[in-house]
Design a protein around this motif. Sequence first.
Motif, PDB file in Angstrom:
ATOM      1  N   ILE A 256      -8.575  -0.027  -3.097  1.00  0.00           N
ATOM      2  CA  ILE A 256      -8.813  -0.472  -4.477  1.00  0.00           C
ATOM      3  C   ILE A 256      -7.779   0.120  -5.423  1.00  0.00           C
ATOM      4  O   ILE A 256      -7.186  -0.587  -6.254  1.00  0.00           O
ATOM      5  N   THR A 257      -7.580   1.441  -5.367  1.00  0.00           N
ATOM      6  CA  THR A 257      -6.669   2.091  -6.305  1.00  0.00           C
ATOM      7  C   THR A 257      -5.217   1.638  -6.098  1.00  0.00           C
ATOM      8  O   THR A 257      -4.478   1.476  -7.076  1.00  0.00           O
ATOM      9  N   ALA A 258      -4.818   1.440  -4.869  1.00  0.00           N
ATOM     10  CA  ALA A 258      -3.445   0.970  -4.605  1.00  0.00           C
ATOM     11  C   ALA A 258      -3.255  -0.440  -5.152  1.00  0.00           C
ATOM     12  O   ALA A 258      -2.221  -0.751  -5.786  1.00  0.00           O
TER      13      ALA A 258
ATOM     14  N   PHE B  93       0.838  -1.205   0.000  1.00  0.00           N
ATOM     15  CA  PHE B  93       0.000   0.000   0.000  1.00  0.00           C
ATOM     16  C   PHE B  93       0.870   1.251   0.000  1.00  0.00           C
ATOM     17  O   PHE B  93       0.605   2.202  -0.754  1.00  0.00           O
ATOM     18  N   ASP B  94       1.894   1.271   0.820  1.00  0.00           N
ATOM     19  CA  ASP B  94       2.759   2.452   0.916  1.00  0.00           C
ATOM     20  C   ASP B  94       3.474   2.726  -0.407  1.00  0.00           C
ATOM     21  O   ASP B  94       3.654   3.884  -0.798  1.00  0.00           O
TER      22      ASP B  94
ATOM     23  N   LYS C   3      -4.824   5.565   4.136  1.00  0.00           N
ATOM     24  CA  LYS C   3      -5.299   4.575   5.105  1.00  0.00           C
ATOM     25  C   LYS C   3      -5.541   3.260   4.380  1.00  0.00           C
ATOM     26  O   LYS C   3      -6.306   3.199   3.421  1.00  0.00           O
ATOM     27  N   LEU C   4      -4.902   2.185   4.838  1.00  0.00           N
ATOM     28  CA  LEU C   4      -4.955   0.903   4.152  1.00  0.00           C
ATOM     29  C   LEU C   4      -6.361   0.356   3.986  1.00  0.00           C
ATOM     30  O   LEU C   4      -6.693  -0.219   2.936  1.00  0.00           O
ATOM     31  N   THR C   5      -7.204   0.529   4.977  1.00  0.00           N
ATOM     32  CA  THR C   5      -8.558  -0.045   4.908  1.00  0.00           C
ATOM     33  C   THR C   5      -9.608   0.886   4.292  1.00  0.00           C
ATOM     34  O   THR C   5     -10.786   0.515   4.212  1.00  0.00           O
ATOM     35  N   ASP C   6      -9.189   2.092   3.880  1.00  0.00           N
ATOM     36  CA  ASP C   6     -10.147   2.958   3.178  1.00  0.00           C
ATOM     37  C   ASP C   6     -10.513   2.279   1.865  1.00  0.00           C
ATOM     38  O   ASP C   6      -9.629   1.890   1.080  1.00  0.00           O
ATOM     39  N   PRO C   7     -11.792   2.092   1.567  1.00  0.00           N
ATOM     40  CA  PRO C   7     -12.210   1.327   0.381  1.00  0.00           C
ATOM     41  C   PRO C   7     -11.586   1.822  -0.923  1.00  0.00           C
ATOM     42  O   PRO C   7     -11.032   1.024  -1.689  1.00  0.00           O
ATOM     43  N   VAL C   8     -11.675   3.125  -1.178  1.00  0.00           N
ATOM     44  CA  VAL C   8     -11.185   3.661  -2.451  1.00  0.00           C
ATOM     45  C   VAL C   8      -9.656   3.627  -2.484  1.00  0.00           C
ATOM     46  O   VAL C   8      -9.051   3.277  -3.509  1.00  0.00           O
TER      47      VAL C   8
END
Length: 223
Positions: free
Chosen positions: A202-204, A183-184, A194-199
């Motif tokens: 998905i984009t990451a 993610f980073d 934020k890793l658990t943010d839905p958008v």
Amino acid sequence: MPSFTLTRTARITRITRTHKVATAVLVAAGATTALAVTAQPSTAQAAPAHAPAAVKPVSANGMPAAVQAKGDAPKAEHPAIESVAAQVKAKDAPKKAHTAKQATHRSAERKAEPKQYANNLDGWIREALDIMDAKGIPGSYDGLHRNIMRESSGNPNAVNDWDINAINGIPSKGLLQVIQPTFDTYHVAGTPDKLTDPVANITAAANYAADRYGSIDNVNSAY
């Protein structure tokens, strides 16, 4: 006898001469009357040749006024009507300008308003796709939805606590089960960090899949 004959002959001669004179007088009188009748102009005769001819009025375009009256040339508008029309136009001008200004303002407001997305899986995918499109990250709705359902069943707070990543202390999380280091590295600017943010998740994940597999659409199993 001879004297009677002479007398009668003389009388006849005198009568004849008198008759001729009377006839001549009558003839002369008749000729004079005829001349007088002929010389007197008749009321039915046309005006003398030297009388001025009637002048027909013409319009500005050279056509007779009678033709113009039939509609062959435009009629000038009445000044009063033109004045009223000008007043109405001048009165309506501010209203039209105000209406046009309001329409422009509403159009600008619509452009300025951010696009709204539903706070559910469909809305998250659609928002992620718009961001991916702006950033040049490939992927389709079907590719994202298919992988999300396999990895988390659509739960943005899903956590894998049993695989090798979990054993190593970096469990996979979110819709597409992304670990923190990934993610980073592939986080897309403009989304929440934020890793658990839905958008953001998905984009990451789509950014990572594009780098490794060409597109999230090419992923059909654990990645």
